[in-house]
Scaffold this active site. Structure first.
Site: not given
Lengths: 428, 428
Positions: A254, A257, A322-323, A356, A415
């Protein structure tokens, strides 16, 4: 890596809304394309991508796509095809059917599911052009049954107007038949409002730079958009049964990135924490992107020590990563207590890159703590529902008075009368 | 009512983004509550609702809720209970299960579904306080399994700080146990960021005025929000088999909502068009909200004439109406060609108020043409998914090289190494 107490730790990061100048620039580009169509699209492409095109050149030709296959290696093609098949298979299991509930009085109530009609996928240019992301955006839409999926991606700068052959091949393998060489906020505007060359879509997905993100936000409402991703995150939940080298390798995957990425170990074992920190240093030594990964680890990495597994799980749920990798003894036994996580990787062989690239579940996942309320990209994102209401005469006669009571209480006499006129004519 | 050619007609309405002054005001209120908590909440309540409260008075007491039951009529209670049961039953049919796909090599891939943990429902005050909307917002969340559902609604102005007993009863019947007398942008900020009295939520739903809508937009990202509704719309698709009085009554039931509401007949029968226009005039004559309904019909109402049923259906799909009534011969036979509609009411007895109040499907529907890509409020809106990835050792050994190929192609060496280190240690 810094070591902190798990119970004191919270991840709070701001959502990126852009500077006023960026927003103003995007707003002008969107308005330009909206009002001037292709002409504006070509002007912005010349200005930002330094490529002069005519409208007829915007669409990528079939010949170009075929030619791209000559430029990718055989092992890449094998791998991307198998990944695509896995992704397709996993997403097919998410498909749902329309349904109708038929009641004894003849009433039928149901939910009709239909795919969106036309979806645009944005693929960034340059180094951020990931074939795997093309698959992850396109295949769920395709499985949902979206008949028109269109890809936009900026042309290579410098006049050649080419597109990375790996992107073209990934898109073709995923089933995209309509591709345009246009990027940035101008591409998003074209997808949202349409031009003579590019027909408008119902939804835009895919990652991009800040201008792309702001443009997506600006056109939301005219079309649907996917969520705007924050920096990538991994949390590894591990005890003393975990292999420190595996944990470290996954954290670094990670961290490479970008510097904003976050890689966190939550553990009940101080010994594992120390071993992972040492392994991170060791593995960093030979990593090509060591500078980025180190900066990420220093700014956003941490070993969080928890006194108990419960406390560790609470920290995970608070971060809503996220992960999430779970490398504890009997990992399946704690699954029910993981409340918030985009994707959960279980056991020592489920390294994050497995998901991934290859296993099948989507790699586009909720970031920035939004796993509390949102989900990985999935088939539902490309399906819309309509309610179906068929009331029989019997049902209306039996229930009309109650409907009128509720309508009149809310002061909505018309109505009530829409029911009353039927009761008067149809009743006995 | 004006009569137009169906093929020339398009509904285009702008999304409401508020004035710069409104946005600035909302942004100050949100920031105030975020930083000062209850103190700001009480200040804004005094300023905007003219009610001076202490923090301990914010929560509606159990005694107040019980007392509210003494102020509602028995027929209202009967009707709202039956409506709630119908809504619950319909939404229960939307429930999905977590699933896991177990493969021969031991790999397990799946989707784990969980309810959101805490949801806030906004209920407007005054005349816009609709008990039916309370049911439609709360019950889907409750069916999804959300354990904490909290309602906020502004106190009555003028010092009494009371809340409409019908709203309290509807909320109690829907199962809400936590209610606060606070409204406006300040209530949205409290739900998003929390105060000492009100714990923060994961999602905010429910309608409100422009300040509430802008506040929801401002806090989106920190929490999820539902879509921001535009003016209500009905399209009736009818041929010469339809009853003009029924069509007119149903058009007026939308038109009475507000002047921005839109009521449109699309028909292949000029004769029906004339008869409906005459019936609209006739029924308007005795309608309490005739002024509003007439203004709506004049500004946004229309009879659209189509040469063929196909052309009429195309016009419907282009408008993507919130509510669609189908009153043609054999209405079920054209369902498959309706691409875009929030809710479809089929046949002469399925008048829109049947769905607004009672049948079971949700009355919170996509407006402003967004039925092209979005759906009625439903159980999925309160459920989040996590992907589950358990890779076996065999699966990793069999597929590791392909994963590394894809990772290295994208220049993500640390991703490849996370796999490689496992292959080296575990392989033979």
């Amino acid at each position: 890596m810094r070591t902190l107490r798990a119970k004191d730790f919270g991840l709070t990061r701001e959502v990126e809304y852009g500077t006023p100048e960026q927003n103003e620039a995007v707003s002008q580009i969107v308005e330009g394309v909206r009002t001037k169509g292709d002409a504006a699209l070509l002007d912005y492409t010349e200005k930002f991508d330094r490529v002069k095109l005519e409208a007829a050149q915007l669409r990528v030709t079939e010949a170009e796509i075929q030619e791209a296959y000559n430029h990718v290696e055989a092992d890449f093609l094998v791998a991307i095809r198998e990944a695509a098949a896995n992704i397709r298979s996993f997403h097919e299991k998410q498909m749902r059917q329309s349904w109708v509930d038929v009641q004894p009085d003849g009433t039928m109530l149901g939910q009709i599911l239909r795919p969106l009609k036309r979806v645009g996928v944005y693929v960034p240019g340059g180094k951020a052009a990931y074939p795997s992301s093309v698959l992850m955006n396109v295949i769920p839409a395709q499985v949902a049954g979206v008949p028109e999926i269109v890809m936009v991606t900026p042309p290579a700068t410098g006049g050649k107007a080419g597109i990375d052959p790996y992107i073209l091949v990934a898109a073709a393998e995923a089933g995209v038949q309509e591709m345009y060489r246009v990027g940035g906020a101008q591409a998003i505007a074209a997808l949202a409002y349409g031009t003579a060359t590019i027909a408008p879509v119902d939804k835009i997905t895919g990652p991009g730079n800040i201008f792309v993100a702001l443009a997506k936000r600006a056109v939301f409402g005219a079309v649907d958009i996917d969520s705007i991703a924050g920096p990538s995150e991994i949390v590894v939940l591990a005890d003393d049964t975990a292999d420190a080298a595996y944990v470290a390798a996954d954290l670094l995957s990670q961290a490479e990135h970008d510097e904003m990425a976050s890689a966190i170990l939550v553990t009940t074992s101080a010994k594992l924490g120390e071993a992972v920190a040492a392994e991170v240093e060791k593995q960093l030594a030979t990593l090509p992107k060591a500078d980025i990964a180190r900066a990420s680890i220093e700014a956003n990495g941490a070993v969080l020590l928890a006194d108990t597994l419960n406390e560790a799980i609470e920290a995970v749920n608070r971060m809503a990563p996220e992960h999430l990798e779970v490398m504890v003894n009997e990992p399946m036994s704690i699954l029910g207590r993981i409340e918030n996580a985009g994707a959960i990787f279980v056991g020592p062989y489920s390294s994050e890159p497995v998901g991934d690239y290859f296993a099948g579940p989507n790699h586009i996942l909720p970031t920035n703590g939004t796993a509390r309320f949102s989900s990985p990209v999935n088939v539902d994102d490309f399906v819309k529902k309509s309610s179906l209401i068929y009331y029989s005469k019997d049902a209306l006669l039996a229930n009309g008075e109650k409907i009128m009571t509720l309508a009149r209480h809310e002061g909505l006499e018309a109505h009530a009368r829409a029911i009353e006129i039927r009761l008067e004519r149809e009743g006995n």
